[in-house]
Motif scaffolding. Structure first.
Motif, short mmCIF file in Angstrom:
data_model
loop_
_atom_site.label_atom_id
_atom_site.label_comp_id
_atom_site.label_asym_id
_atom_site.label_seq_id
_atom_site.Cartn_x
_atom_site.Cartn_y
_atom_site.Cartn_z
N TRP A 151 0.82 -1.21 0.00
CA TRP A 151 0.00 0.00 0.00
C TRP A 151 0.86 1.26 0.00
O TRP A 151 0.40 2.34 -0.30
N ARG A 152 2.10 1.11 0.36
CA ARG A 152 2.99 2.22 0.66
C ARG A 152 3.38 3.02 -0.58
O ARG A 152 3.63 2.47 -1.63
N CYS A 163 5.35 2.73 16.07
CA CYS A 163 4.89 2.13 14.80
C CYS A 163 3.53 1.45 15.01
O CYS A 163 3.42 0.50 15.78
N ASP A 183 1.94 -0.48 13.06
CA ASP A 183 1.83 -1.78 12.41
C ASP A 183 2.85 -2.79 12.90
O ASP A 183 2.97 -3.86 12.32
N CYS A 227 5.10 -2.61 6.61
CA CYS A 227 5.19 -1.15 6.73
C CYS A 227 4.31 -0.49 5.68
O CYS A 227 4.45 -0.76 4.48
N LYS A 228 3.41 0.38 6.12
CA LYS A 228 2.52 1.10 5.21
C LYS A 228 3.08 2.45 4.81
O LYS A 228 2.45 3.17 4.05
N CYS A 286 3.64 5.19 6.76
CA CYS A 286 2.94 6.33 7.38
C CYS A 286 3.91 7.44 7.81
O CYS A 286 3.52 8.59 7.90
N ILE A 330 5.36 7.80 10.78
CA ILE A 330 5.36 8.10 12.21
C ILE A 330 6.74 7.84 12.81
O ILE A 330 7.23 8.61 13.63
#
Length: 92
Positions: free
Chosen positions: A30-31, A52, A54, A72-73, A75, A77
């Motif tokens: 998705w990343r 994290c 996820d 890992c998406k 994001c 963070i």
């Protein structure tokens, strides 16, 4: 992972009904950006690991961290929370 289901076959709300099956759902595809860790400068504080959402940050045996890109998406963070700014987000 088995064959992807169509939207008509998904449970209402997308709820995962099988407990303990999250490892079957790799979400890294998705990343659009991925975190790159400068391991030379990492101090091993584990802030990225804590924040994290996820659990995609992995604790390495040397006390530093790596990223499991299967989950890992992107994001970011981890990069925001890193107090020594050794994680950068890179376009994929």
């Amino acid at each position: 992972m088995s064959k992807l289901k169509s939207w008509k076959e998904l449970p209402i709300g997308g709820v995962i009904l099988e407990a303990g099956s999250s490892l079957e759902y790799k979400t890294g595809s998705w990343r659009s950006q991925k975190p790159i860790i400068n391991r030379e400068k990492c101090v091993g504080c584990l802030f990225c690991w804590i924040y994290c959402p996820d659990s995609a940050i992995i604790r390495a045996e040397d006390g530093k961290v790596d990223v499991n890109y299967d989950y890992c998406k992107g994001c970011g963070i981890c990069a925001v929370e890193c107090p020594v700014h050794v994680i950068i987000m890179k376009e994929e």
